[in-house]
Design an enzyme around this catalytic site. Structure first.
Site, PDB file in Angstrom:
ATOM      1  N   ALA A  68     -28.464  -2.116  44.588  1.00 19.95           N
ATOM      2  CA  ALA A  68     -29.951  -1.756  44.723  1.00 19.95           C
ATOM      3  C   ALA A  68     -30.770  -2.671  43.647  1.00 19.95           C
ATOM      4  O   ALA A  68     -32.067  -2.642  43.993  1.00 19.95           O
ATOM      5  CB  ALA A  68     -30.039  -0.094  44.341  1.00 19.95           C
ATOM      6  N   THR A  69     -30.324  -3.157  42.766  1.00 24.09           N
ATOM      7  CA  THR A  69     -30.852  -3.987  41.805  1.00 24.09           C
ATOM      8  C   THR A  69     -31.583  -5.371  42.776  1.00 24.09           C
ATOM      9  O   THR A  69     -32.717  -5.604  42.248  1.00 24.09           O
ATOM     10  CB  THR A  69     -30.272  -4.532  40.797  1.00 24.09           C
ATOM     11  OG1 THR A  69     -29.842  -3.476  39.730  1.00 24.09           O
ATOM     12  CG2 THR A  69     -30.948  -5.400  39.798  1.00 24.09           C
ATOM     13  N   ASN A 141     -32.765   9.003  37.922  1.00 28.50           N
ATOM     14  CA  ASN A 141     -31.671   9.047  37.462  1.00 28.50           C
ATOM     15  C   ASN A 141     -30.827   9.775  36.376  1.00 28.50           C
ATOM     16  O   ASN A 141     -29.868   9.709  36.035  1.00 28.50           O
ATOM     17  CB  ASN A 141     -31.066   7.506  37.371  1.00 28.50           C
ATOM     18  CG  ASN A 141     -32.015   6.801  36.465  1.00 28.50           C
ATOM     19  OD1 ASN A 141     -33.234   6.984  36.285  1.00 28.50           O
ATOM     20  ND2 ASN A 141     -31.214   5.857  35.559  1.00 28.50           N
ATOM     21  N   GLN A 169     -30.622   7.420  43.954  1.00 32.17           N
ATOM     22  CA  GLN A 169     -29.968   8.804  43.483  1.00 32.17           C
ATOM     23  C   GLN A 169     -30.055   9.801  44.437  1.00 32.17           C
ATOM     24  O   GLN A 169     -29.369  10.993  44.575  1.00 32.17           O
ATOM     25  CB  GLN A 169     -30.499   9.355  42.224  1.00 32.17           C
ATOM     26  CG  GLN A 169     -30.447   8.368  41.070  1.00 32.17           C
ATOM     27  CD  GLN A 169     -28.957   8.660  40.577  1.00 32.17           C
ATOM     28  OE1 GLN A 169     -28.357   9.400  40.834  1.00 32.17           O
ATOM     29  NE2 GLN A 169     -28.437   7.522  39.991  1.00 32.17           N
ATOM     30  N   SER A 186     -27.971   2.161  47.159  1.00 36.43           N
ATOM     31  CA  SER A 186     -26.751   1.593  46.750  1.00 36.43           C
ATOM     32  C   SER A 186     -25.384   2.545  47.176  1.00 36.43           C
ATOM     33  O   SER A 186     -25.488   3.640  47.121  1.00 36.43           O
ATOM     34  CB  SER A 186     -26.641   1.613  45.081  1.00 36.43           C
ATOM     35  OG  SER A 186     -25.645   1.315  44.574  1.00 36.43           O
ATOM     36  N   HIS A 188     -22.626   2.752  45.725  1.00 37.56           N
ATOM     37  CA  HIS A 188     -21.381   3.422  44.722  1.00 37.56           C
ATOM     38  C   HIS A 188     -22.048   4.750  44.048  1.00 37.56           C
ATOM     39  O   HIS A 188     -21.583   5.486  43.391  1.00 37.56           O
ATOM     40  CB  HIS A 188     -21.078   2.664  43.548  1.00 37.56           C
ATOM     41  CG  HIS A 188     -22.142   2.140  42.588  1.00 37.56           C
ATOM     42  ND1 HIS A 188     -22.114   2.728  41.453  1.00 37.56           N
ATOM     43  CD2 HIS A 188     -23.153   1.321  42.390  1.00 37.56           C
ATOM     44  CE1 HIS A 188     -23.255   2.316  40.563  1.00 37.56           C
ATOM     45  NE2 HIS A 188     -23.775   1.387  41.460  1.00 37.56           N
ATOM     46  N   THR A 224     -23.339 -14.417  52.273  1.00 37.18           N
ATOM     47  CA  THR A 224     -22.318 -14.214  53.100  1.00 37.18           C
ATOM     48  C   THR A 224     -21.855 -12.714  52.739  1.00 37.18           C
ATOM     49  O   THR A 224     -21.607 -12.307  51.623  1.00 37.18           O
ATOM     50  CB  THR A 224     -21.035 -14.959  52.717  1.00 37.18           C
ATOM     51  OG1 THR A 224     -21.142 -16.363  53.174  1.00 37.18           O
ATOM     52  CG2 THR A 224     -19.966 -14.613  53.623  1.00 37.18           C
ATOM     53  N   CYS A 306     -27.101   1.990  32.421  1.00 35.25           N
ATOM     54  CA  CYS A 306     -27.743   0.457  32.127  1.00 35.25           C
ATOM     55  C   CYS A 306     -28.183   0.331  30.873  1.00 35.25           C
ATOM     56  O   CYS A 306     -28.374  -0.753  30.386  1.00 35.25           O
ATOM     57  CB  CYS A 306     -28.738   0.426  33.418  1.00 35.25           C
ATOM     58  SG  CYS A 306     -28.050   0.662  34.891  1.00 35.25           S
TER      59      CYS A 306
END
Length: 362
Positions: A68-69, A141, A169, A186, A188, A224, A306
């Site tokens: 996501a970043t 978050n 989230q 994201s 994860h 890739t 983070c």
């Protein structure tokens, strides 16, 4: 170990692991190669793309990213014009818009109300014709509040701006408003693997590339792709779609039981407009850093992973008006699909007892 840090990351779903293993063990072809093994890898990625996109608005293009970043950086840096965002956004948004401001781009950071929700009157005054991008998080978050993204999108479109939704989230748990133009997600955070995310773009929206190279993805993202990571993301997204009602009911039951058990603690953020898998609580006089040290077999946090180790108090808690002392006496508990009622009750009992022992000792 009792794991209560679902906002930082979620346990990998068995479905995701099963989908990934063939591509890790024996299928190593580059998905951008024209030969048969490459085409097979590409086909697996396209299946995953459909699975991930099924939980997003229709009429758009989904590009896989490293997370996501990257997706948020691409959306912000690839767009044009003044930016309006919120003070409680993730660092991936706030640090990126700060970098854009240093390059001369106009940025407005809106405050939030004490309940963590945006003041729509302030947003209305700031989102004016000429604004290029409005960026806001669907589910915060740290405190779990659900922002009025549809209302912000309406204001953005009235001003001629794009609406970027950080749905990291909320993806798979809270419906993403169909009026968004850009959506970052994201894997994860939804029981998928780390290292893969996506940016969804409404048809007709174009962005400047963040990275230059082969332009392998349809929207111009270069690099890739990993068939294993994409397949894991797709399987996790399908499981989230299939289990959405059951997951929601489970989380709501856990939340209700936890609120009753921790009745002496104060809830941070709005009670009604929130995702129930996030429980951010405060107990005056508690040193949360010490609490985490004393309870090392329970995984919980004081805020965003983070920012851990930075020594700073949560910018989200400061954003809703907390002093440093109030922020340092707040804990974030995250739970979900694989959390049992028994382990949550046991963890909360120990957290509460340890916190109250601190206050007595003081």
């Amino acid at each position: 170990m009792i794991y209560l840090d679902y906002q930082a990351t979620t346990p990998l779903a068995p479905e995701a692991l099963h989908a990934m293993l063939p591509w890790l063990e024996k299928s190593h072809a580059n998905p951008h190669s024209p030969h048969a093994p490459g085409r097979a890898a590409r086909a697996a990625i396209e299946v995953a793309r459909q699975q991930v996109a099924a939980l997003l608005p229709a009429e758009g293009t989904l590009s896989f990213t490293s997370g996501a970043t990257e997706a948020l950086n691409w959306a912000i840096k690839g767009s044009m014009g003044p930016i309006v965002t919120l003070a409680t956004e993730h660092a991936a948004v706030l640090d990126t818009v700060a970098a854009e401001a240093r390059r001369g781009r106009e940025v407005t950071v809106l405050p939030v109300k004490p309940d963590g929700l945006v003041d729509l009157d302030a947003a209305r005054a700031a989102i004016l014709p000429g604004t290029g991008l409005v960026a806001a998080m669907l589910v915060n978050n740290e405190i779990g509040v659900v922002q009025p993204i549809a209302e912000l999108a309406y204001l953005a479109h009235a001003a001629g701006a794009l609406m970027l939704c950080d749905a990291v989230q909320g993806y798979g748990r809270v419906a993403v408003p169909a009026t968004c133009d850009l959506v970052a997600i994201s894997a994860h955070k939804v029981h998928g693997p780390k290292g893969v995310g996506a940016l969804w773009m409404r048809h007709g929206v174009t962005l400047e590339p963040l990275m230059h190279g082969g332009g392998q993805e349809a929207a111009g993202r270069s690099g890739t792709l990993s068939p294993a990571l994409c397949a894991g993301f797709g399987a996790a997204a399908k499981a989230a779609a299939d289990r959405q009602d059951a997951d929601r009911a489970h989380v709501e039951a856990l939340f209700a039981a936890a609120r009753e058990q921790m009745a002496g603690w104060t809830l941070n953020g709005a009670m009604d407009q929130r995702y129930r898998g996030n429980l951010n609580l405060r107990l005056a006089g508690v040193d949360v850093a010490r609490l985490m040290s004393d309870l090392r077999d329970i995984a919980f946090s004081a805020g965003s992973a983070c920012a851990s180790g930075s020594g700073r108090t949560s910018h989200v808690l400061r954003g809703i008006g907390f002093s440093d002392a109030e922020a340092r006496s707040s804990i974030r508990l995250g739970f979900g699909r694989y959390t049992t009622a028994e382990e949550l009750e046991a963890a909360l009992s120990r957290i509460d007892a340890a916190a109250r022992a601190q206050r007595i000792a003081a």
